[in-house]
Design a protein around this motif. Sequence first.
Motif, PDB file in Angstrom:
ATOM      1  N   UNK A 103       6.837  -1.007 -21.117  1.00 52.83           N
ATOM      2  CA  UNK A 103       8.015  -1.812 -21.108  1.00 52.83           C
ATOM      3  C   UNK A 103       9.210  -1.534 -22.333  1.00 52.83           C
ATOM      4  N   UNK A 104       8.657  -0.780 -22.615  1.00 55.33           N
ATOM      5  CA  UNK A 104       9.847  -0.525 -23.811  1.00 55.33           C
ATOM      6  C   UNK A 104      10.683  -0.138 -23.468  1.00 55.33           C
ATOM      7  N   UNK A 105      10.719   1.497 -23.140  1.00 55.76           N
ATOM      8  CA  UNK A 105      10.908   2.538 -22.072  1.00 55.76           C
ATOM      9  C   UNK A 105      12.627   1.482 -21.209  1.00 55.76           C
ATOM     10  N   UNK A 106      12.195   0.054 -21.147  1.00 59.84           N
ATOM     11  CA  UNK A 106      13.400  -0.606 -19.775  1.00 59.84           C
ATOM     12  C   UNK A 106      14.082  -1.558 -20.460  1.00 59.84           C
ATOM     13  N   UNK A 107      14.340  -1.574 -21.625  1.00 55.33           N
ATOM     14  CA  UNK A 107      15.263  -2.918 -22.149  1.00 55.33           C
ATOM     15  C   UNK A 107      16.203  -2.761 -22.207  1.00 55.33           C
ATOM     16  N   UNK A 108      17.211  -3.602 -22.177  1.00 53.29           N
ATOM     17  CA  UNK A 108      18.305  -3.543 -22.277  1.00 53.29           C
ATOM     18  C   UNK A 108      18.388  -3.947 -23.511  1.00 53.29           C
ATOM     19  N   UNK A 109      19.550  -3.393 -24.663  1.00 55.27           N
ATOM     20  CA  UNK A 109      19.776  -4.050 -26.042  1.00 55.27           C
ATOM     21  C   UNK A 109      20.228  -5.521 -25.773  1.00 55.27           C
ATOM     22  N   UNK A 110      21.214  -5.375 -24.391  1.00 60.67           N
ATOM     23  CA  UNK A 110      21.348  -6.743 -24.700  1.00 60.67           C
ATOM     24  C   UNK A 110      20.458  -8.894 -24.536  1.00 60.67           C
ATOM     25  N   UNK A 111      19.117  -8.144 -23.951  1.00 56.20           N
ATOM     26  CA  UNK A 111      18.929  -9.205 -23.761  1.00 56.20           C
ATOM     27  C   UNK A 111      17.868  -9.353 -24.846  1.00 56.20           C
ATOM     28  N   UNK A 112      17.076 -10.442 -24.805  1.00 52.96           N
ATOM     29  CA  UNK A 112      16.572 -11.744 -26.103  1.00 52.96           C
ATOM     30  C   UNK A 112      14.951 -11.504 -25.325  1.00 52.96           C
ATOM     31  N   UNK A 113      14.167 -10.673 -25.612  1.00 49.85           N
ATOM     32  CA  UNK A 113      12.767 -10.566 -24.997  1.00 49.85           C
ATOM     33  C   UNK A 113      12.552 -11.468 -25.341  1.00 49.85           C
ATOM     34  N   UNK A 114      11.216 -12.371 -24.356  1.00 51.58           N
ATOM     35  CA  UNK A 114       9.646 -12.732 -24.368  1.00 51.58           C
ATOM     36  C   UNK A 114       8.185 -12.048 -23.536  1.00 51.58           C
ATOM     37  N   UNK A 115       7.779 -10.929 -24.171  1.00 51.92           N
ATOM     38  CA  UNK A 115       7.221 -10.366 -23.377  1.00 51.92           C
ATOM     39  C   UNK A 115       5.978 -11.304 -22.618  1.00 51.92           C
ATOM     40  N   UNK A 116       6.094 -11.869 -21.688  1.00 51.87           N
ATOM     41  CA  UNK A 116       4.467 -12.749 -21.460  1.00 51.87           C
ATOM     42  C   UNK A 116       3.075 -12.341 -20.465  1.00 51.87           C
ATOM     43  N   UNK A 117       2.587 -12.253 -21.724  1.00 50.88           N
ATOM     44  CA  UNK A 117       1.185 -11.442 -21.308  1.00 50.88           C
ATOM     45  C   UNK A 117       0.695 -12.608 -20.166  1.00 50.88           C
ATOM     46  N   UNK A 118       0.353 -12.457 -19.489  1.00 53.79           N
ATOM     47  CA  UNK A 118      -0.441 -12.282 -18.123  1.00 53.79           C
ATOM     48  C   UNK A 118      -2.028 -13.163 -18.535  1.00 53.79           C
ATOM     49  N   UNK A 119      -2.593 -13.244 -18.500  1.00 55.25           N
ATOM     50  CA  UNK A 119      -3.845 -13.535 -18.664  1.00 55.25           C
ATOM     51  C   UNK A 119      -5.281 -13.036 -17.838  1.00 55.25           C
ATOM     52  N   UNK A 120      -4.641 -12.519 -16.622  1.00 57.83           N
ATOM     53  CA  UNK A 120      -5.344 -11.661 -16.018  1.00 57.83           C
ATOM     54  C   UNK A 120      -5.690 -10.065 -16.750  1.00 57.83           C
ATOM     55  N   UNK A 121      -7.340  -9.579 -16.412  1.00 59.95           N
ATOM     56  CA  UNK A 121      -7.090  -8.769 -17.185  1.00 59.95           C
ATOM     57  C   UNK A 121      -7.079  -8.150 -18.824  1.00 59.95           C
TER      58      UNK A 121
END
Length: 406
Positions: A103-121
Amino acid sequence: MTETGTVAEVRRIIAEGDLHTVFQPIVDLETRSVVAYEALSRGPAGSSAEMPDTLFRVASEVGLTAALDQACVAESLRAGHRAGIVEPLSLFVNVEAQALDLFADLLPISLVVVVEITERDLLDDLGMLLRSVSRLRASGLKIAMDDVGSNPASLAVLPLVRPDIIKLDMSLLQNQPSRHTARIMDAVSTYQEEFGAVVVAEGVETEQHISQALALGATLGQGYLFGRPSDLAPEASPPGVQVRSDVAETRPAATPFSIAAQFRTPTTSTRPLLVQTSMLLEARALDGDSSMVVLSTFRDDEDFDDDLRARYTTLASRSSLVAVFLQDRFGTLPAMDGIDRLEVRAFAASDPLRAEWSMIVLSGTYSAMLTAREVSRPDGPGLFEYILTHDREIVTRGALALAVRL
């Protein structure tokens, strides 16, 4: 289209990034103002893999979950940027646990991002999950846990992942209240009171659902009552209020005993009393619900005898995760293959765990840790200095010190 054709279509979608992102609003339940959007990925319209359930199921079957997740995240971030979802609005982006490192390598600076971890696995590689979450937090991202209440694993990892935001599974609103609903309410309330997390209720479709969401401790809501997933016109998203929480990053010390000793003064005891106390904590775990996590350390493999193996096998059958850490001095680490939810891990003789003996029991509503260290070995019984605590913060830190080793 045949299943083979669907697999080929999913491979093509991933290779070409042929994905479409729609957005669903997340609103303040009191003011009804939009505070965030969740990005939801779809396959090409009319494709056999258009719907996300099919898309991710097929990708999982052919070992492409991480590749699909990376493609979905990249497209979601680009689409969020195009739509103008910028501060103070937050963008929720779903990420499978096994793909968090991408994830970290894809992050644009302009967005306030919440990483939503899915319940699978969630428990397939708990150590990797926790290490990835720590790195994402260090990058300034917030963490959300999706569909809490849909399975015991989500409650089991709650105190370890320490999400800033909890998203309640829609079944808690749409089904009649039950003992399960009360159990989730109890666990979430305990966590929210301790860590100040924000609670989002999913599946809000009626005004009655809003009342139920508020009763469950939610302050934010998401569902058809506020808007279905749809396209957003560029720069058309309304102003919002940034999602905030009080959860802070915790960096565990090296071992459970070293953590506990920072907050509690050890007491001295002989081994028999500590053995009985450890067995009592095992019994507490057996009496608990299936969200229980049990983490134990032994100084070497001889301590983990046949009787203990049998008891821990029983514990694993009633818990979300049981993990045993021990030194494999003779290369005879006990084979526990085929036992679900039981992990046995070896550590080196130089590892500081070698001097300790710990038993940690942690769930959404219960916490206990017994951690001991031998201080002498005279002609009589060996003496140990030990700490027994039910302080949730101390227990959670001790649990993290072991869980990140998985």
